[in-house]
Design an enzyme around this catalytic site. Structure first.
Site, PDB file in Angstrom:
ATOM      1  N   ASP A 152       7.670  -6.848  -4.237  1.00  0.00           N
ATOM      2  CA  ASP A 152       7.863  -5.318  -4.409  1.00  0.00           C
ATOM      3  C   ASP A 152       7.926  -4.973  -5.807  1.00  0.00           C
ATOM      4  OD1 ASP A 152       8.235  -5.664  -2.017  1.00  0.00           O
ATOM      5  OD2 ASP A 152      10.170  -5.292  -1.545  1.00  0.00           O
ATOM      6  N   GLU A 165       2.915  -4.392  -3.712  1.00  0.00           N
ATOM      7  CA  GLU A 165       4.210  -2.877  -3.383  1.00  0.00           C
ATOM      8  C   GLU A 165       3.259  -2.424  -4.521  1.00  0.00           C
ATOM      9  OE1 GLU A 165       6.143  -0.779  -2.692  1.00  0.00           O
ATOM     10  OE2 GLU A 165       7.989  -1.915  -3.384  1.00  0.00           O
ATOM     11  N   ASP A 195      10.287  -1.215   6.380  1.00  0.00           N
ATOM     12  CA  ASP A 195      11.660  -0.163   6.123  1.00  0.00           C
ATOM     13  C   ASP A 195      11.099   1.100   7.148  1.00  0.00           C
ATOM     14  OD1 ASP A 195      13.150  -1.676   4.458  1.00  0.00           O
ATOM     15  OD2 ASP A 195      11.540  -1.564   2.847  1.00  0.00           O
TER      16      ASP A 195
END
Length: 204
Positions: free
Chosen positions: A4, A51, A104
């Site tokens: 991430d 990401e 998300d």
């Protein structure tokens, strides 16, 4: 493994300990590609996804290219009729991982229900569809050139915003969706299998 906030390895915003706002923070240089070179020397090639969503500087793009890691494409980010988007499938490279939406994001159905007319019209035009839009989005993801495609189960089930996995920056009600055993029907499995085979997303 997905890393991430990949851009933070190139540069990150540092806020002094104890500060209650970000007013006196500053950008600092991250460890950069040297960190990933060291990981590769010690552990070899690993199945890592970067990401890389959001605003990326040229330095981040260079680091991503040098790493060789696939970046992420999210189809729900693609359909802004006001500007060009590198989330539209015709812009993808094969070294990428495409999602309809991530944990998300809203489900595809929930996302469609929230769109303004201009965005919905552009989406329909791009997908060349007026109805069955959830499955048309799934088909578009699977048909893309990205080496890996990810579809959430909520989308295969055609569920709306009530089945959303997570809403960032909120407390309560997140990560609670569960699939019922009765939802795993043979009809759904057959449809998923057929589409997976059609677009070469399975081992032969």
């Amino acid at each position: 493994m997905r890393i991430d906030h990949f851009r933070g390895f190139e540069g990150f915003y540092s806020i002094p300990y104890g500060d209650t706002t970000a007013e006196y923070g500053e950008w600092r240089k991250g460890p950069g590609i040297e960190l990933f070179d060291a990981v590769k020397r010690e552990l070899g090639d690993l199945p890592i996804i970067a990401e890389d969503l959001g605003f990326l500087t040229e330095d981040v793009l260079v680091m991503l290219e040098k790493s060789g890691f696939p970046g992420m494409k999210v189809l729900e980010f693609a359909f802004d009729p006001r500007e060009e988007s590198n989330y539209l499938p015709h812009t993808y490279s094969s070294n990428s991982v495409v999602y309809a939406g991530t944990h998300d994001n809203n489900t595809i159905k929930g996302w469609f229900e929230e769109l303004d007319k201009a965005t919905l019209d552009f989406c329909k035009k791009y997908l060349d569809a007026e109805d069955d839009l959830v499955w048309k989005m799934i088909k578009t993801v699977l048909a893309s050139v990205s080496d890996t495609a990810v579809i959430q189960m909520q989308d295969y089930l055609g569920l709306g915003g009530e089945a959303r996995m997570n809403t960032p920056s909120t407390l309560g009600g997140n990560w609670q969706w569960r699939m019922s055993k009765r939802d795993a029907t043979k009809k759904l499995a057959a449809r998923i299998a057929d589409m997976t085979r059609t677009y070469g997303r399975c081992e032969r």
